[in-house]
Scaffold this active site. Structure first.
Site, PDB file in Angstrom:
ATOM      1  N   ASP A 179      -3.036   4.637  -2.447  1.00  0.00           N
ATOM      2  CA  ASP A 179      -4.087   5.204  -1.609  1.00  0.00           C
ATOM      3  C   ASP A 179      -4.533   6.579  -2.115  1.00  0.00           C
ATOM      4  O   ASP A 179      -3.691   7.431  -2.413  1.00  0.00           O
ATOM      5  CB  ASP A 179      -3.498   5.348  -0.191  1.00  0.00           C
ATOM      6  CG  ASP A 179      -4.522   5.728   0.846  1.00  0.00           C
ATOM      7  OD1 ASP A 179      -5.402   4.903   1.142  1.00  0.00           O
ATOM      8  OD2 ASP A 179      -4.443   6.854   1.364  1.00  0.00           O
ATOM      9  N   GLU A 213      -6.566   3.811  -5.865  1.00  0.00           N
ATOM     10  CA  GLU A 213      -7.856   4.042  -5.203  1.00  0.00           C
ATOM     11  C   GLU A 213      -8.425   5.369  -5.705  1.00  0.00           C
ATOM     12  O   GLU A 213      -7.744   6.390  -5.663  1.00  0.00           O
ATOM     13  CB  GLU A 213      -7.685   4.087  -3.683  1.00  0.00           C
ATOM     14  CG  GLU A 213      -9.028   4.094  -2.972  1.00  0.00           C
ATOM     15  CD  GLU A 213      -8.965   4.583  -1.529  1.00  0.00           C
ATOM     16  OE1 GLU A 213      -9.897   4.286  -0.778  1.00  0.00           O
ATOM     17  OE2 GLU A 213      -8.000   5.281  -1.166  1.00  0.00           O
ATOM     18  N   HIS A 265     -11.032  -2.665   4.106  1.00  0.00           N
ATOM     19  CA  HIS A 265     -10.947  -2.160   5.486  1.00  0.00           C
ATOM     20  C   HIS A 265     -11.720  -0.852   5.686  1.00  0.00           C
ATOM     21  O   HIS A 265     -11.687  -0.294   6.769  1.00  0.00           O
ATOM     22  CB  HIS A 265      -9.473  -1.943   5.827  1.00  0.00           C
ATOM     23  CG  HIS A 265      -8.849  -0.925   4.919  1.00  0.00           C
ATOM     24  ND1 HIS A 265      -8.679  -1.149   3.564  1.00  0.00           N
ATOM     25  CD2 HIS A 265      -8.420   0.333   5.146  1.00  0.00           C
ATOM     26  CE1 HIS A 265      -8.156  -0.070   3.004  1.00  0.00           C
ATOM     27  NE2 HIS A 265      -7.982   0.841   3.942  1.00  0.00           N
ATOM     28  N   ASP A 266     -12.379  -0.358   4.640  1.00  0.00           N
ATOM     29  CA  ASP A 266     -13.076   0.930   4.734  1.00  0.00           C
ATOM     30  C   ASP A 266     -14.598   0.813   4.740  1.00  0.00           C
ATOM     31  O   ASP A 266     -15.290   1.829   4.716  1.00  0.00           O
ATOM     32  CB  ASP A 266     -12.668   1.830   3.555  1.00  0.00           C
ATOM     33  CG  ASP A 266     -11.251   2.357   3.693  1.00  0.00           C
ATOM     34  OD1 ASP A 266     -10.775   2.492   4.837  1.00  0.00           O
ATOM     35  OD2 ASP A 266     -10.618   2.631   2.650  1.00  0.00           O
ATOM     36  N   ASP A 320       0.872  -1.170   0.000  1.00  0.00           N
ATOM     37  CA  ASP A 320       0.000   0.000   0.000  1.00  0.00           C
ATOM     38  C   ASP A 320       0.905   1.215   0.000  1.00  0.00           C
ATOM     39  O   ASP A 320       1.797   1.333   0.850  1.00  0.00           O
ATOM     40  CB  ASP A 320      -0.861  -0.018   1.270  1.00  0.00           C
ATOM     41  CG  ASP A 320      -2.235   0.569   1.040  1.00  0.00           C
ATOM     42  OD1 ASP A 320      -2.307   1.630   0.399  1.00  0.00           O
ATOM     43  OD2 ASP A 320      -3.221  -0.031   1.515  1.00  0.00           O
TER      44      ASP A 320
HETATM   45  C1  GLC Z   1      -7.948   5.479   1.911  1.00  0.00           C
HETATM   46  C2  GLC Z   1      -7.746   4.302   2.825  1.00  0.00           C
HETATM   47  C3  GLC Z   1      -8.341   4.632   4.150  1.00  0.00           C
HETATM   48  C4  GLC Z   1      -7.608   5.823   4.705  1.00  0.00           C
HETATM   49  C5  GLC Z   1      -7.644   7.003   3.737  1.00  0.00           C
HETATM   50  C6  GLC Z   1      -6.635   8.043   4.111  1.00  0.00           C
HETATM   51  O1  GLC Z   1      -9.281   5.701   1.635  1.00  0.00           O
HETATM   52  O2  GLC Z   1      -8.265   3.133   2.259  1.00  0.00           O
HETATM   53  O3  GLC Z   1      -8.288   3.554   5.041  1.00  0.00           O
HETATM   54  O4  GLC Z   1      -8.168   6.201   5.928  1.00  0.00           O
HETATM   55  O5  GLC Z   1      -7.340   6.613   2.433  1.00  0.00           O
HETATM   56  O6  GLC Z   1      -5.344   7.570   3.887  1.00  0.00           O
END
Ligand code: GLC
Ligand code: CA
Length: 552
Positions: free
Chosen positions: A198, A252, A325-326, A97
């Site tokens: 991310d 993402e 995880h979100d 990540d």
């Molecule tokens: C992404 C991650 C999340 C995190 C955010 C800030 O959305 O998946 O878990 O809190 O970015 O880094």
């Protein structure tokens, strides 16, 4: 075009809650190494690790303090090298990540940048003077209050789109881009096979950081999501580093549509990412965020899926997921607790048999479900607390907010993995850092492993089927029964073969007739979640959350 990253399936590990090997209640590398054979047994081909780097955990690892190291909570860099070796021995690829929209406020760069305007690191971040007594602009943080935090020594504010502990990096500074390249090279040279980037679509901020449209949450987003230099900066990463390695990158991308995505992922010279995690299919029971609940709407879900499948076919590639995880657990959202096993299998077949690279989140493969906590003290996540304050300011009672939180919080997916029916679900011999879901006595890996009809064994079968049948990977996609709000039906075609996937999203019985040109009696029923294989008049009545997959 054929490519290895299209053929793999990926297992996501959120390390803190995966497996503890030393009894301190926190998952770690030792625990992961212990479970490599288990992961391999799922028939996946790669592991994506949520951040393993040193971090003060303002956002559980998504605030990185040292990009070229492993958190002492999890182990050492030496141990990580062993993990890479052990994974590769089993033909499992490793995906890191990469969190580079922001760093931790404990990162050396940020500590330096605070020292003064002349410090060479000052311009690594967005430091700005206030406007009179006001902040530099009206942006609101997604995680913690307003998006600017004041520093008295400098008499300046720094920008944090996420929590205060996550200052945004200034990608317009070429030195920042060089740092990121150096991080990429570091891990690639160590042998990792790819990155999940991310919130990568947030890295380019609009020039002058103008005020955002004044909405109560996420104000300013139009000035940093999909910003002016995003494509250019990603291209620089690709040309200078990524192209020189045999690796892949999934970005993402909140608020992404297929039309916008094609700019980044269309195969060829202009491509900057291999695939993107969009969010549209995670909004079939909510309005933009999990926290604004709506009744589940299958037609909305199908429309999103078909749109991405059709628009990307032959020109770009989908990333497929239903959990990470979100988000809360998918069975609670799109499936049914009453039909946990049936709906868990149905959801798996429904998304994994589409065109794209499937991602499976830890615990999803055994059908883990949401947890219910009875007080706010038990929660851990900065976002939960932010939303608590927001709902409070709207006048909601604690009782109501707790109810919303239990349904919507992403902490639902962060409870420790349930390995056995022993204490703490076998996650740790110590005190777990976060509550274990008490249903571990019924839902756990050990029991699921022994039960041929478990969700776990269905995932194994399904992922094996995908691996052995190129139609799942390279076939086309066509939807049927579009108007139905109860069933999802699609076909795939490849080199003379045909696949038909029929899934019910209701506990009511639903009559189904095969689409024109499909003869169920001559097809092979390759995957199913009920024993009954009855076919009458080239159709059948779907049982609660039934799924059937036919192959010709
Ligand atoms: C992404 C991650 C999340 C995190 C955010 C800030 O959305 O998946 O878990 O809190 O970015 O880094
Ligand atoms: Ca540990």
């Amino acid at each position: 075009m054929k490519n290895w990253y299209k053929e793999i399936s990926v297992y996501q590990i959120w390390p803190r809650s995966f497996k503890d090997s030393n009894g301190d209640g926190i998952g770690d590398l030792g625990g992961i190494i212990e479970k490599l054979d288990y992961i391999k047994s799922l028939n996946v081909d790669a592991i994506w690790f949520s951040p393993l780097y040193p971090s003060p955990n303002a956002d559980y690892g998504y605030d990185i303090a040292d990009y070229k190291n492993i958190s002492p909570e999890y182990g050492t860099l030496e141990q990580f090298k062993v993990l890479i070796k052990e994974a590769h021995k089993r033909d499992l690829k490793i995906i890191m990540d990469l969190v580079v929209n922001h760093t931790s406020d404990e990162c050396e760069w940020f500590k330096e940048s605070k020292k003064g305007h002349d410090n060479p690191y000052h311009d690594y971040y967005f430091w700005r003077k206030g406007k009179g007594k006001k902040r530099p602009n009206n942006w609101i943080s997604l995680f913690e209050g307003k998006a600017w935090k004041y520093n008295e020594d400098l008499d300046e504010y720094y920008l944090h789109v996420f929590s205060e502990g996550q200052p945004d990096l200034n990608w317009d500074n070429p030195k920042v881009r060089e740092e990121v390249k150096s991080i990429l090279r570091f891990w690639l040279d160590l042998g990792v096979d790819g990155f999940r980037e991310d919130v990568i679509t947030y890295i380019s901020k609009a020039e002058g950081l103008p005020n955002g449209f004044p909405i109560p949450a996420a104000c300013g987003m139009e000035h940093y999501s999909n910003g002016p230099h995003l494509h250019e900066y990603l291209m620089e990463m690709r040309k200078d580093v990524l192209d020189k390695y045999d690796c892949f990158v999934v970005g993402e991308a909140p608020m992404m549509t297929p039309k916008k995505a094609k700019k980044f992922i269309t195969e060829g010279e202009n491509q900057t990412l291999d695939m993107m995690f969009h969010f549209q299919h995670m909004e079939a029971d909510c309005l933009f965020t999990d926290w604004v609940h709506m009744p589940f709407n299958l037609r909305k879900l199908k429309k999103v899926y078909s749109n991405w499948q059709k628009k990307l076919y032959k020109t770009a590639w989908n990333a497929l997921y239903i959990e990470n995880h979100d988000h809360p657990r998918i069975i609670n959202r799109y499936g049914s607790l009453k039909y946990r096993v049936e709906s868990g299998k149905m959801l798996a077949a429904m998304y994994i048999l589409q065109s794209g690279t499937p991602f499976i989140y830890q615990g999803q493969e055994i059908g883990m479900t949401n947890i219910t906590l009875d007080s706010f003290e038990q929660f851990k996540d900065v976002l939960t607390f932010n939303n608590y304050r927001m709902f409070k300011s709207l006048g909601l009672s604690d009782k109501t907010i707790l109810k919303i939180t239990n349904r919507a919080s992403r902490e639902n997916s962060r409870t420790p993995v349930q390995w056995t029916s022993e204490e703490n679900g076998g996650f740790t011999t110590g005190t777990p850092w976060f509550s274990v879901n008490p249903n571990y006595t019924e839902i756990n890996v050990e029991d699921a492993d022994k039960d041929p009809d478990s969700i776990l064994n269905f995932y194994r079968k399904l992922l094996k089927f995908r691996k052995e049948n190129p139609i799942v990977i390279y076939g086309d996609y066509k939807e049927h029964n579009k108007c139905s709000s109860k069933i999802f039906v699609y076909e795939r075609n490849y080199e003379g073969r045909r696949l038909l996937v029929v899934s019910s999203f209701t506990e009511k019985a639903v009559k189904f007739k095969a689409p024109k040109g499909f003869d169920l009696s001559s097809g092979e029923l390759v995957l199913k979640n009920y024993d009954d294989e009855t076919v009458v008049d080239n159709g059948f009545t779907l049982k609660p959350y039934e799924t059937r997959v036919y192959l010709w």
